[in-house]
Design a protein around this motif. Structure first.
Motif, PDB file in Angstrom:
ATOM      1  N   LYS A  46      86.415  36.983 -45.888  1.00 53.78           N
ATOM      2  CA  LYS A  46      85.411  37.297 -44.879  1.00 53.78           C
ATOM      3  C   LYS A  46      86.109  37.305 -43.509  1.00 53.78           C
ATOM      4  CE  LYS A  46      81.540  37.659 -47.244  1.00 53.78           C
ATOM      5  NZ  LYS A  46      82.207  37.849 -48.525  1.00 53.78           N
ATOM      6  N   TYR A  47      86.286  38.518 -42.980  1.00 48.83           N
ATOM      7  CA  TYR A  47      86.868  38.673 -41.652  1.00 48.83           C
ATOM      8  C   TYR A  47      85.795  38.645 -40.565  1.00 48.83           C
ATOM      9  CZ  TYR A  47      91.279  40.208 -43.798  1.00 48.83           C
ATOM     10  OH  TYR A  47      92.453  40.266 -44.515  1.00 48.83           O
ATOM     11  N   TRP A  48      84.576  39.002 -40.963  1.00 49.98           N
ATOM     12  CA  TRP A  48      83.476  39.129 -40.000  1.00 49.98           C
ATOM     13  C   TRP A  48      82.242  38.413 -40.521  1.00 49.98           C
ATOM     14  CZ3 TRP A  48      85.319  41.616 -35.767  1.00 49.98           C
ATOM     15  CH2 TRP A  48      86.384  42.495 -35.939  1.00 49.98           C
ATOM     16  N   LEU A  49      81.564  37.674 -39.652  1.00 52.91           N
ATOM     17  CA  LEU A  49      80.251  37.133 -39.954  1.00 52.91           C
ATOM     18  C   LEU A  49      79.233  38.059 -39.292  1.00 52.91           C
ATOM     19  CD1 LEU A  49      80.830  33.306 -39.313  1.00 52.91           C
ATOM     20  CD2 LEU A  49      81.054  34.578 -41.463  1.00 52.91           C
ATOM     21  N   VAL A  50      78.332  38.601 -40.104  1.00 53.99           N
ATOM     22  CA  VAL A  50      77.408  39.632 -39.623  1.00 53.99           C
ATOM     23  C   VAL A  50      75.977  39.146 -39.772  1.00 53.99           C
ATOM     24  CG1 VAL A  50      76.724  42.058 -39.802  1.00 53.99           C
ATOM     25  CG2 VAL A  50      79.082  41.387 -40.356  1.00 53.99           C
ATOM     26  N   TYR A  51      75.150  39.410 -38.753  1.00 52.44           N
ATOM     27  CA  TYR A  51      73.761  38.951 -38.746  1.00 52.44           C
ATOM     28  C   TYR A  51      72.849  40.126 -38.416  1.00 52.44           C
ATOM     29  CZ  TYR A  51      76.314  34.644 -38.708  1.00 52.44           C
ATOM     30  OH  TYR A  51      77.198  33.661 -39.052  1.00 52.44           O
ATOM     31  N   ASP A  52      71.783  40.241 -39.183  1.00 50.58           N
ATOM     32  CA  ASP A  52      70.818  41.328 -39.044  1.00 50.58           C
ATOM     33  C   ASP A  52      69.596  40.799 -38.285  1.00 50.58           C
ATOM     34  OD1 ASP A  52      69.418  43.708 -39.386  1.00 50.58           O
ATOM     35  OD2 ASP A  52      68.612  43.090 -41.331  1.00 50.58           O
ATOM     36  N   ILE A  53      69.331  41.341 -37.107  1.00 52.49           N
ATOM     37  CA  ILE A  53      68.245  40.843 -36.266  1.00 52.49           C
ATOM     38  C   ILE A  53      67.251  41.974 -36.016  1.00 52.49           C
ATOM     39  CG2 ILE A  53      67.660  39.738 -34.087  1.00 52.49           C
ATOM     40  CD1 ILE A  53      70.430  38.547 -34.042  1.00 52.49           C
ATOM     41  N   ASP A  54      66.072  41.822 -36.579  1.00 50.87           N
ATOM     42  CA  ASP A  54      65.050  42.874 -36.538  1.00 50.87           C
ATOM     43  C   ASP A  54      64.002  42.593 -35.478  1.00 50.87           C
ATOM     44  OD1 ASP A  54      66.319  44.203 -38.636  1.00 50.87           O
ATOM     45  OD2 ASP A  54      65.219  43.072 -40.152  1.00 50.87           O
ATOM     46  N   ARG A  55      64.413  42.660 -34.233  1.00 50.04           N
ATOM     47  CA  ARG A  55      63.469  42.548 -33.122  1.00 50.04           C
ATOM     48  C   ARG A  55      64.077  43.248 -31.911  1.00 50.04           C
ATOM     49  NH1 ARG A  55      65.600  37.293 -33.689  1.00 50.04           N
ATOM     50  NH2 ARG A  55      67.055  36.779 -31.998  1.00 50.04           N
ATOM     51  N   PRO A  56      63.244  43.763 -31.026  1.00 50.06           N
ATOM     52  CA  PRO A  56      63.762  44.395 -29.812  1.00 50.06           C
ATOM     53  C   PRO A  56      64.563  43.386 -28.986  1.00 50.06           C
ATOM     54  CG  PRO A  56      61.449  44.936 -30.138  1.00 50.06           C
ATOM     55  CD  PRO A  56      61.784  43.870 -31.137  1.00 50.06           C
ATOM     56  N   GLY A  57      65.612  43.859 -28.350  1.00 47.83           N
ATOM     57  CA  GLY A  57      66.453  42.988 -27.539  1.00 47.83           C
ATOM     58  C   GLY A  57      67.439  42.167 -28.330  1.00 47.83           C
ATOM     59  N   ALA A  58      67.600  42.468 -29.618  1.00 52.17           N
ATOM     60  CA  ALA A  58      68.465  41.662 -30.481  1.00 52.17           C
ATOM     61  C   ALA A  58      69.914  41.656 -30.026  1.00 52.17           C
ATOM     62  CB  ALA A  58      68.378  42.183 -31.917  1.00 52.17           C
ATOM     63  N   ALA A  59      70.345  42.739 -29.382  1.00 48.73           N
ATOM     64  CA  ALA A  59      71.740  42.815 -28.963  1.00 48.73           C
ATOM     65  C   ALA A  59      72.030  41.963 -27.737  1.00 48.73           C
ATOM     66  CB  ALA A  59      72.108  44.277 -28.674  1.00 48.73           C
ATOM     67  N   MET A  60      70.971  41.390 -27.136  1.00 46.80           N
ATOM     68  CA  MET A  60      71.154  40.646 -25.892  1.00 46.80           C
ATOM     69  C   MET A  60      70.661  39.200 -25.950  1.00 46.80           C
ATOM     70  SD  MET A  60      72.583  42.654 -23.611  1.00 46.80           S
ATOM     71  CE  MET A  60      72.132  41.867 -22.069  1.00 46.80           C
ATOM     72  N   ASP A  61      69.646  38.912 -26.749  1.00 46.56           N
ATOM     73  CA  ASP A  61      68.992  37.604 -26.614  1.00 46.56           C
ATOM     74  C   ASP A  61      69.741  36.452 -27.268  1.00 46.56           C
ATOM     75  OD1 ASP A  61      68.414  37.884 -29.293  1.00 46.56           O
ATOM     76  OD2 ASP A  61      66.250  37.923 -29.059  1.00 46.56           O
ATOM     77  N   TRP A  62      70.927  36.703 -27.810  1.00 41.26           N
ATOM     78  CA  TRP A  62      71.766  35.598 -28.290  1.00 41.26           C
ATOM     79  C   TRP A  62      72.069  34.619 -27.154  1.00 41.26           C
ATOM     80  CZ3 TRP A  62      76.086  35.908 -25.324  1.00 41.26           C
ATOM     81  CH2 TRP A  62      76.458  37.175 -24.826  1.00 41.26           C
ATOM     82  N   SER A  63      72.153  35.134 -25.933  1.00 42.33           N
ATOM     83  CA  SER A  63      72.425  34.272 -24.784  1.00 42.33           C
ATOM     84  C   SER A  63      71.243  33.343 -24.505  1.00 42.33           C
ATOM     85  CB  SER A  63      72.719  35.131 -23.552  1.00 42.33           C
ATOM     86  OG  SER A  63      72.956  34.327 -22.420  1.00 42.33           O
ATOM     87  N   ASP A  64      70.013  33.875 -24.638  1.00 41.92           N
ATOM     88  CA  ASP A  64      68.815  33.057 -24.425  1.00 41.92           C
ATOM     89  C   ASP A  64      68.709  31.936 -25.453  1.00 41.92           C
ATOM     90  OD1 ASP A  64      68.170  34.756 -22.341  1.00 41.92           O
ATOM     91  OD2 ASP A  64      66.934  36.053 -23.609  1.00 41.92           O
ATOM     92  N   ARG A  65      69.305  32.126 -26.602  1.00 44.84           N
ATOM     93  CA  ARG A  65      69.241  31.149 -27.688  1.00 44.84           C
ATOM     94  C   ARG A  65      70.444  30.204 -27.670  1.00 44.84           C
ATOM     95  NH1 ARG A  65      65.916  32.683 -32.165  1.00 44.84           N
ATOM     96  NH2 ARG A  65      64.533  34.400 -31.568  1.00 44.84           N
ATOM     97  N   ASN A  66      71.252  30.269 -26.634  1.00 47.77           N
ATOM     98  CA  ASN A  66      72.441  29.413 -26.500  1.00 47.77           C
ATOM     99  C   ASN A  66      73.401  29.566 -27.677  1.00 47.77           C
ATOM    100  OD1 ASN A  66      71.604  28.207 -24.010  1.00 47.77           O
ATOM    101  ND2 ASN A  66      70.183  26.915 -25.178  1.00 47.77           N
ATOM    102  N   CYS A  67      73.547  30.802 -28.138  1.00 47.77           N
ATOM    103  CA  CYS A  67      74.465  31.108 -29.234  1.00 47.77           C
ATOM    104  C   CYS A  67      75.742  31.722 -28.675  1.00 47.77           C
ATOM    105  CB  CYS A  67      73.798  32.086 -30.208  1.00 47.77           C
ATOM    106  SG  CYS A  67      72.441  31.359 -31.145  1.00 47.77           S
ATOM    107  N   PRO A  68      76.830  31.650 -29.427  1.00 51.77           N
ATOM    108  CA  PRO A  68      78.078  32.240 -28.937  1.00 51.77           C
ATOM    109  C   PRO A  68      77.961  33.752 -28.806  1.00 51.77           C
ATOM    110  CG  PRO A  68      78.274  31.582 -31.247  1.00 51.77           C
ATOM    111  CD  PRO A  68      76.982  31.028 -30.754  1.00 51.77           C
TER     112      PRO A  68
END
Length: 299
Positions: A46-68
């Protein structure tokens, strides 16, 4: 840099498709890289950990959730849903010979990050939105590759530290759980006739497929095959009738010593009272030969 690395790390013949409803194809990495969806990881690493996020703003709200910050995001321009892709500096090995402790650690990080991101727990991880395809809105965020310790520093893994509990059946957690379930079964099952390797490998694969079918989102057949082969090789090489007999004898010796130490004060007391070995055997529930051996050990 991250997109170039994504291309370089593609499996030799990845699954890919332009339409999920049409099913998957297998071709060369060069051809597959032109498709909208592609397999980012092969069955052994596994070279990549991939996550599927089905909601608008998914490409940005990782910061709001205090995620890397992800290495790459690939967003659907029609609805804002996205795949978040985290690149690992050292890939996690899932092939035969993979060590269970690093796999469990990676599985704990994978499932914990999925929960923190609010990603789809039913996502199989087999294919993702191809960030090399112009259909998606693609952004590269973190230029450095992550170590597992880097990701750990962002997360609370306390819920995953109890090894008595299985990890959530998500991502690498499935690999870890399948490995542990199959291993525990194999340690007893191989003693039923001590089969030859081919027969044993087939039995391990059949059992692994059964366990895998119980996951909400099963692993790819190739990954299941690698885990079954790993367990079959290990147990067949290390579990033999001779070795099992020696282990049983050692365990019996340990139990006998523990029982002797437990009964030692009573044994000494009865001997001081002048009781015979036959009487001591009756009073302690042990055989006369055992009492004789214990008495000789006191001298």
């Amino acid at each position: 840099m991250q997109l170039e690395l994504f291309r370089e790390r593609l499996p030799a013949k990845p699954y890919h498709t332009d339409d999920l409803r049409a099913g998957l194809q297998v071709r060369s990495a060069e051809r597959a890289a032109l498709a909208r969806y592609i397999q980012p990881n092969g069955p052994t690493h596994k070279y990549w950990l991939v996550y599927d996020i089905d909601r608008p703003g998914a490409a940005m709200d990782w910061s709001d959730r205090n995620c890397p910050p992800p290495s790459i995001t690939a967003m659907n321009p029609a609805n804002g849903h996205a795949h978040l892709i985290y690149g690992l500096k050292t890939p996690v090995r899932t092939a035969p010979g993979a060590k269970s402790d690093p796999l469990r650690y990676a599985g704990a990080i994978d499932s914990t990050l999925q929960q923190a991101l609010g990603a789809d727990p039913q996502y199989s991880g087999l294919i993702c939105k191809n960030p090399l395809h112009p259909h998606w809105v693609v952004a590269a965020w973190e230029p450095r590759l992550y170590t597992l310790n880097d990701l750990d520093s962002w997360l609370d893994l306390s819920a995953a530290k109890d090894r008595r509990k299985r990890l959530p059946a998500y991502g690498l957690g499935r690999n870890c759980n399948l490995f542990e379930q199959l291993s525990q079964w194999s340690y007893k099952a191989i003693r039923q006739g001590w089969p030859g390797y081919d027969q044993w490998h087939a039995a391990c694969l059949q059992r692994a497929l059964m366990y895998n079918a119980g996951f909400p989102c099963p692993l790819d057949h190739q990954e299941v095959g690698h885990i079954a082969k790993s367990v079959a090789r290990y147990t067949h090489a290390r579990f033999t009738p001779e070795g099992f007999s020696a282990w049983q004898a050692a365990q019996g010796s340990k139990k006998g010593k523990a029982l002797r130490d437990q009964l030692r004060p009573k044994l000494v007391s009865l001997l001081d009272e002048g009781r015979s070995e036959a009487e001591i055997a009756r009073l302690t529930g042990q055989s006369r030969q055992t009492i004789n051996n214990w008495v000789r050990g006191l001298k």
